[in-house]
Structures are given as C-alpha cells and as structure tokens.
Design a protein around this motif. Structure first.
Motif, PDB file in Angstrom:
ATOM      1  N   THR A 120     -18.280 -18.540 -56.283  1.00 19.32           N
ATOM      2  CA  THR A 120     -17.453 -18.156 -57.066  1.00 19.32           C
ATOM      3  C   THR A 120     -18.050 -16.908 -57.776  1.00 19.32           C
ATOM      4  O   THR A 120     -17.580 -15.805 -58.363  1.00 19.32           O
ATOM      5  CB  THR A 120     -16.978 -18.986 -57.899  1.00 19.32           C
ATOM      6  OG1 THR A 120     -16.551 -20.052 -57.403  1.00 19.32           O
ATOM      7  CG2 THR A 120     -15.752 -18.431 -58.979  1.00 19.32           C
ATOM      8  N   GLU A 121     -19.412 -17.166 -58.215  1.00 20.29           N
ATOM      9  CA  GLU A 121     -20.151 -16.415 -59.124  1.00 20.29           C
ATOM     10  C   GLU A 121     -20.357 -15.263 -58.291  1.00 20.29           C
ATOM     11  O   GLU A 121     -20.571 -13.959 -58.816  1.00 20.29           O
ATOM     12  CB  GLU A 121     -21.613 -17.031 -59.546  1.00 20.29           C
ATOM     13  CG  GLU A 121     -21.231 -18.260 -60.527  1.00 20.29           C
ATOM     14  CD  GLU A 121     -20.609 -19.315 -59.877  1.00 20.29           C
ATOM     15  OE1 GLU A 121     -20.755 -20.260 -61.051  1.00 20.29           O
ATOM     16  OE2 GLU A 121     -20.640 -19.833 -58.886  1.00 20.29           O
ATOM     17  N   LEU A 122     -20.852 -15.198 -57.003  1.00 21.60           N
ATOM     18  CA  LEU A 122     -21.425 -14.150 -56.301  1.00 21.60           C
ATOM     19  C   LEU A 122     -20.005 -13.352 -56.001  1.00 21.60           C
ATOM     20  O   LEU A 122     -20.198 -11.877 -56.045  1.00 21.60           O
ATOM     21  CB  LEU A 122     -21.869 -14.904 -54.793  1.00 21.60           C
ATOM     22  CG  LEU A 122     -22.123 -13.499 -53.803  1.00 21.60           C
ATOM     23  CD1 LEU A 122     -23.179 -12.700 -54.305  1.00 21.60           C
ATOM     24  CD2 LEU A 122     -22.507 -14.185 -52.683  1.00 21.60           C
ATOM     25  N   ALA A 123     -18.841 -13.711 -55.758  1.00 25.77           N
ATOM     26  CA  ALA A 123     -17.467 -12.837 -55.624  1.00 25.77           C
ATOM     27  C   ALA A 123     -17.567 -12.201 -57.002  1.00 25.77           C
ATOM     28  O   ALA A 123     -17.223 -10.855 -56.902  1.00 25.77           O
ATOM     29  CB  ALA A 123     -16.215 -13.827 -55.394  1.00 25.77           C
ATOM     30  N   LEU A 124     -17.848 -12.836 -58.112  1.00 22.52           N
ATOM     31  CA  LEU A 124     -17.650 -12.120 -59.312  1.00 22.52           C
ATOM     32  C   LEU A 124     -18.703 -10.937 -59.600  1.00 22.52           C
ATOM     33  O   LEU A 124     -18.351  -9.707 -59.807  1.00 22.52           O
ATOM     34  CB  LEU A 124     -17.823 -13.328 -60.584  1.00 22.52           C
ATOM     35  CG  LEU A 124     -17.846 -12.531 -61.787  1.00 22.52           C
ATOM     36  CD1 LEU A 124     -16.531 -11.753 -62.382  1.00 22.52           C
ATOM     37  CD2 LEU A 124     -18.117 -13.860 -63.003  1.00 22.52           C
ATOM     38  N   ALA A 125     -19.973 -11.269 -58.954  1.00 17.74           N
ATOM     39  CA  ALA A 125     -20.941 -10.382 -58.925  1.00 17.74           C
ATOM     40  C   ALA A 125     -20.497  -9.191 -58.354  1.00 17.74           C
ATOM     41  O   ALA A 125     -20.809  -7.975 -58.799  1.00 17.74           O
ATOM     42  CB  ALA A 125     -22.078 -11.011 -58.578  1.00 17.74           C
ATOM     43  N   HIS A 126     -19.984  -9.313 -57.217  1.00 15.44           N
ATOM     44  CA  HIS A 126     -19.686  -8.236 -56.115  1.00 15.44           C
ATOM     45  C   HIS A 126     -18.773  -7.458 -57.088  1.00 15.44           C
ATOM     46  O   HIS A 126     -18.647  -6.209 -56.857  1.00 15.44           O
ATOM     47  CB  HIS A 126     -18.884  -8.639 -55.021  1.00 15.44           C
ATOM     48  CG  HIS A 126     -20.018  -8.984 -53.619  1.00 15.44           C
ATOM     49  ND1 HIS A 126     -20.745  -7.908 -53.189  1.00 15.44           N
ATOM     50  CD2 HIS A 126     -20.396 -10.139 -53.334  1.00 15.44           C
ATOM     51  CE1 HIS A 126     -21.662  -8.456 -52.310  1.00 15.44           C
ATOM     52  NE2 HIS A 126     -21.324  -9.702 -52.480  1.00 15.44           N
ATOM     53  N   ARG A 127     -17.730  -7.923 -57.751  1.00 15.23           N
ATOM     54  CA  ARG A 127     -16.658  -7.012 -58.451  1.00 15.23           C
ATOM     55  C   ARG A 127     -17.074  -6.444 -59.433  1.00 15.23           C
ATOM     56  O   ARG A 127     -16.887  -5.084 -59.901  1.00 15.23           O
ATOM     57  CB  ARG A 127     -15.585  -7.850 -59.010  1.00 15.23           C
ATOM     58  CG  ARG A 127     -14.815  -8.635 -57.818  1.00 15.23           C
ATOM     59  CD  ARG A 127     -13.251  -8.822 -58.203  1.00 15.23           C
ATOM     60  NE  ARG A 127     -13.039  -9.624 -59.482  1.00 15.23           N
ATOM     61  CZ  ARG A 127     -13.344 -10.867 -59.696  1.00 15.23           C
ATOM     62  NH1 ARG A 127     -13.868 -11.608 -58.867  1.00 15.23           N
ATOM     63  NH2 ARG A 127     -13.205 -11.407 -60.908  1.00 15.23           N
TER      64      ARG A 127
END
Length: 264
Positions: free
Chosen positions: A5-12
């Motif tokens: 989840t954190e990685l998806a957020l970081a990409h955004r």
C-alpha cells in the motif's frame, strides 16, 4: 513488512511531483535564495505541496519531513521524507540529472525509497527485502574486483570542507580517477544501483538527501553507510558512501585513512 500500500502511495507522490515540476524545467525563472544560498524554485515548492496534500489526506497519522516546508510530527512511528528537487543547480541549468526523492522511514530507518527523474521518465524503486527496480525491471549493482578499477562520483568539491575534500581526494586517487564523475546529485546513486558506477562519496547531506537512496542502493546489491562504515539513519551526520560492491568497503574505509571519526 509488506509495503504494498505504501509503495502504491509513493508512486502517486512521485507522479504528482513530476506533474508539478515539468512545466518549469528549462523555463526562465528567478531562483530565490534561501538562508544557505541554495536556489529554491517555484517547482520545488509546488512539488512538495502536491505531495503533502496527498499524504495529509491519506496518512494523516504519519510524520512528514520535507526540504521546503519542514517537519510535521506524526504519531505512527512512520515518517515520509521528501526532497522535491534534489539537484536544484542541475535543474536550473537545464540538466535532467535532478530527481525527486521520496522515502518512508519506520522508527528512523529508511524502508522504502524512490528516485524519480520526471524529464526522462526514469524511476528507481527500493523496498526493504525486495529487489530494486528501474521502470519496473529489476536492476543490480556491478561487482568491482579492486578499488583501482572503481568509477567514483561526487556532486562537487564545493560541498566538502577542506578536510573532507582531502579525505575524498585521498580515496579518489586510489580509484580509476580518469573516469571520475562530478555533478549528478541523487542521479549518481541511481546509476550505481543500475551498475554504471562503483562508488559515490559525499558530505554535508541532510536526511532528505540520503534517506530514499538507501533502499534503492541496497535492494540492488550495493551498500550505503557513513564514512565510518556505520548504517545511515535519521541521526546520521551526512557523510555518505555508496558502494556497488560491498566487498570493497574495507578498501574504501582504509583508503580514506581508516575509520577516523568524522562526526561533527
């Protein structure tokens, strides 16, 4: 630690920063001067504001440490560390070697890092326990049989004190110094992760300059530490080494005159 989840957020976050930065690249703009005389641009602020808006909306319990707008303490033991434009001088000179740095720290240690170069659409992603990727494909550092064959990089001599500069040159002279790279900021660490450089040595880095680099370099098989060989964390003094081949660490520390203490 599953950071899906954190990685998806970081990409955004990286996407939002890039969208804020790109309209300003290679345009005539006045750089303001901060107290430390580093150029600060409209793009820098717009990118950090865009990232902070997303974080405030989605993870209000997490701390945020940004270069432009300071620290907001969280209550989760997690902290997002943002450097919207690492390599402001390169950015202002129209060089696409700057990058947006995004890191997640848990209890003071970096566990996720992104180096994003929006102009060239290049993104390196490091997550603890996973292989580092470049635009979605795994990358690896290269082996280096001996220090004399190493390609070393640093952003520039003007970031060193006289003593630090002497230490750097003592090390650089034992590498393949004809191929030494000057300039590059975070981009050098990305190139090291992809196997194009062997060694990066810098001083005077702040947490937002190095936090994102650690997971990227280490997930590619390299190692990062301070000038004494100690791991980097929230309290590190800013003397940073990155090695593509961890086997050369003792050689590097020895070349720098043994692990004499550089802590200020």
């Amino acid at each position: 630690m599953n950071l899906f989840t954190e990685l998806a957020l970081a990409h955004r976050l990286a996407d939002a920063a890039g969208a804020a930065i790109l309209p300003h690249f290679r345009t005539a703009m006045d750089a303001e001067r901060k107290g430390d005389a580093s150029p600060v641009t409209v793009a820098d602020r717009a990118a950090e504001e865009a990232m902070r808006r997303i974080l405030t909306a989605e993870v209000p319990q997490d701390g945020v440490h940004g270069e432009e707008f300071g620290v907001s303490e969280g209550r989760s033991g997690r902290q997002w560390v943002l450097d919207p434009i690492d390599g402001t001088a390169s950015f202002l000179a129209g060089r696409a070697t700057f990058g947006t740095l995004i890191a997640l720290l848990v209890d003071g240690f970096p566990v996720l890092g992104i180096i994003d170069q929006p102009v060239q659409r290049e993104r390196w992603v490091g997550v603890t326990g996973q292989p580092t990727t470049f635009n979605g494909q795994p990358v690896q550092t290269r082996r280096c049989r001996e220090l004399a064959e190493a390609t070393i990089a640093t952003t520039g001599p003007h970031y060193f004190t006289a003593e630090e500069g002497d230490t750097f040159m003592t090390l650089a002279q034992q590498t393949d110094h004809r191929r030494m790279i000057m300039g590059g900021d975070c981009y050098n660490y990305a190139l090291l992760a992809s196997g194009h450089l062997d060694l990066v040595c810098e001083a005077g880095l702040k947490l937002h300059d190095f936090a994102a680099l650690v997971p990227v370099v280490e997930g590619a098989g390299g190692t990062m530490c301070d000038w004494n060989g100690e791991p980097l964390h929230g309290g590190s003094a800013g003397h940073v080494l990155a090695l593509g081949d961890p086997a050369r660490l003792d050689d590097v520390l020895e070349a720098m005159g043994g692990a004499h203490n550089h802590a200020h």
